[in-house]
Write an enzyme that holds these catalytic residues in place. Structure first.
Site, PDB file in Angstrom:
ATOM      1  N   PHE A  62      -7.338 -39.255  20.265  1.00  0.00           N
ATOM      2  CA  PHE A  62      -6.099 -40.023  20.276  1.00  0.00           C
ATOM      3  C   PHE A  62      -6.286 -41.310  19.476  1.00  0.00           C
ATOM      4  CE2 PHE A  62      -2.870 -42.826  22.226  1.00  0.00           C
ATOM      5  CZ  PHE A  62      -1.753 -42.054  21.952  1.00  0.00           C
ATOM      6  N   ARG A  78       5.591 -29.883  21.721  1.00  0.00           N
ATOM      7  CA  ARG A  78       4.735 -30.075  22.886  1.00  0.00           C
ATOM      8  C   ARG A  78       5.566 -30.009  24.163  1.00  0.00           C
ATOM      9  NH1 ARG A  78       1.162 -35.492  24.096  1.00  0.00           N
ATOM     10  NH2 ARG A  78       3.216 -36.276  24.661  1.00  0.00           N
ATOM     11  N   TYR A 107       1.179 -43.857  33.691  1.00  0.00           N
ATOM     12  CA  TYR A 107       2.592 -43.500  33.551  1.00  0.00           C
ATOM     13  C   TYR A 107       2.849 -42.063  33.123  1.00  0.00           C
ATOM     14  CZ  TYR A 107       1.586 -44.995  28.704  1.00  0.00           C
ATOM     15  OH  TYR A 107       1.031 -45.170  27.459  1.00  0.00           O
ATOM     16  N   LYS A 108       1.803 -41.263  32.965  1.00  0.00           N
ATOM     17  CA  LYS A 108       2.008 -39.854  32.618  1.00  0.00           C
ATOM     18  C   LYS A 108       2.064 -39.028  33.899  1.00  0.00           C
ATOM     19  CE  LYS A 108       0.036 -40.064  27.928  1.00  0.00           C
ATOM     20  NZ  LYS A 108      -0.181 -41.524  27.795  1.00  0.00           N
ATOM     21  N   ASP A 140     -11.662 -40.295  28.274  1.00  0.00           N
ATOM     22  CA  ASP A 140     -10.248 -40.666  28.363  1.00  0.00           C
ATOM     23  C   ASP A 140      -9.543 -39.571  29.169  1.00  0.00           C
ATOM     24  OD1 ASP A 140      -7.508 -41.096  27.961  1.00  0.00           O
ATOM     25  OD2 ASP A 140      -7.807 -41.908  25.948  1.00  0.00           O
TER      26      ASP A 140
END
Length: 407
Positions: A134, A379, A230-231, A205
């Site tokens: 990422f 996605r 927040y995911k 991560d």
């Protein structure tokens, strides 16, 4: 679309779903199949009331007294990061004192990279990472190298080649367990063991892992980790992130941002930094009370969740979506890039399509909310706490309708 069109075997899966009752804990807008919880989780129903209480009662009425009011009952603001850390610890296979909550994933990545380099074997100056990691992880490592005068090397190699590059010059290994584009899941346990055998410090991560399936950092012997609030943890936009530091490193790992809230006694106002016990030393600034309160409430949804059941449902949802999409992939230029093997799959399914951006725009307008990642990725994220197999059916039919309309 009525439930009459949904195949009986999918309705049967939903009927015996042990997590089906959790759907009611979330606000899910009508007319929408929301498949972007791997970017922003849906709103837990208890959060608005909790935020109102934090704002109106704790802030509005108690004012500054809320920092310590209710300390006997564990309800004071000062201890809020520790309470949230304890709830996250269960989800990632850690002990509460090994988790710190606050700041963003990017800031926490900086903290743990510095900590990792501080406990790495002397003379090693390489940070090894996945070439397609990422971007923020790569940016933070690049920025840290610049800060240190270019004395480090950020070595980027394909994920499949990581093992071959675990060499004696590598200080730290920086990897994301689940690829944000493809949903490919790395073997955290095996890679950690391989790295440790070579004396390499690991930094994981967990942005697309925590809350999606069980993680066992302690069991794997991981050194450090970071993750997002927040995911899959559903803490709201910009929710505080977390970091993990194995207890064995607490005494030696340097604290890069040694703020007053990481001090052993913040209100002593000492002029020299003495780190707090445990990972709390990595909490730099004043707790973000409103956003931490939202995350604290959101995590309560997980309190009685069997994480193995969570994983089983995630795999069932993603298996179903792949199966339903297979006929479409035969008719349209869709290429599955998510591994079919369960051990190598996170909780999302991704496809390549030459007009991925336009297709996703059409899907969102039709109420099927996934997302697009450059250059050509469609996605779709699946959150076991609030998705059903009926949702998966409707999503696949929505994709079919959009592709047929475009054709």
């Amino acid at each position: 679309m009525t439930t009459l069109t949904i195949p009986d075997h999918l309705l049967a899966l939903d009927a015996r779903d042990p997590l089906a009752h959790k759907r009611g804990a979330f606000h899910l807008p009508r007319g929408v199949v929301y498949l972007d919880g791997n970017s922003l989780g849906a709103l837990p129903r208890g959060v608005p009331e909790r935020l109102a209480r934090a704002a109106q009662t704790e802030w509005g009425e108690a004012l500054i007294r809320s920092w310590t009011a209710g300390a006997d009952a564990g309800q004071d603001w000062m201890a809020l990061p520790d309470r949230v850390a304890a709830k996250i610890a269960r989800l990632i296979g850690a002990r509460p004192h090994e988790v710190a909550v606050g700041d963003s994933t990017s800031v926490n990545t900086f903290k743990v990279l510095v900590a990792a380099l501080g406990v790495a074997q002397p003379g090693r100056r390489v940070i090894l990472t996945d070439a397609d990691n990422f971007p923020t992880d790569l940016y933070v490592a690049q920025g840290l190298n610049a800060l240190l005068g270019g004395t480090l090397e950020l070595r980027r190699v394909p994920a499949d080649d990581i093992e071959a590059h675990l060499t004696e010059d590598v200080a730290a290994l920086l990897l994301t367990q689940v690829d944000y584009r493809t949903g490919r899941k790395l073997d955290l346990e095996a890679i950690t063991a391989q790295a440790r055998a070579q004396g390499i410090v690991t930094v994981w991560d967990l942005a697309h892992s925590a809350g999606a399936f069980p993680v066992d950092l302690s069991g794997a012997g991981a050194d450090f980790a970071v993750g997002c609030g927040y995911k899959f943890l559903n803490g709201g936009p910009g929710a505080p992130a977390f970091l993990y530091a194995a207890e064995r490193h607490h005494a030696a790992a340097p604290v890069a941002i040694s703020g007053w809230m990481g001090h052993a006694d913040p209100f002593e106002m000492a002029r020299d930094f003495t780190p707090a016990p445990g990972a709390r030393r990595f909490v730099a600034g004043t707790p973000m009370v409103l956003s931490l309160s939202a995350l604290d409430e959101a995590l309560d949804v997980f309190a009685d969740v069997d994480l193995d059941a969570l994983r089983a449902k995630s795999l069932s949802l993603t298996d179903t979506f792949i199966d339903l999409m297979e006929p479409l992939a035969a008719r349209f230029p869709l290429t599955l890039v998510t591994p079919r093997e369960h051990a190598r799959r996170g909780s999302q399914v991704s496809y390549r399509h030459p007009q991925a951006r336009e297709v996703m725009t059409d899907l969102i307008q039709a109420g099927i909310i996934g997302d697009y990642r450059t250059p050509d990725i469609l996605r779709f994220g699946f959150t076991p706490l609030y998705h059903s197999h009926a949702d998966v059916w409707q999503a696949a039919r929505g994709v079919q309708a959009v592709l047929e309309a475009r054709a």
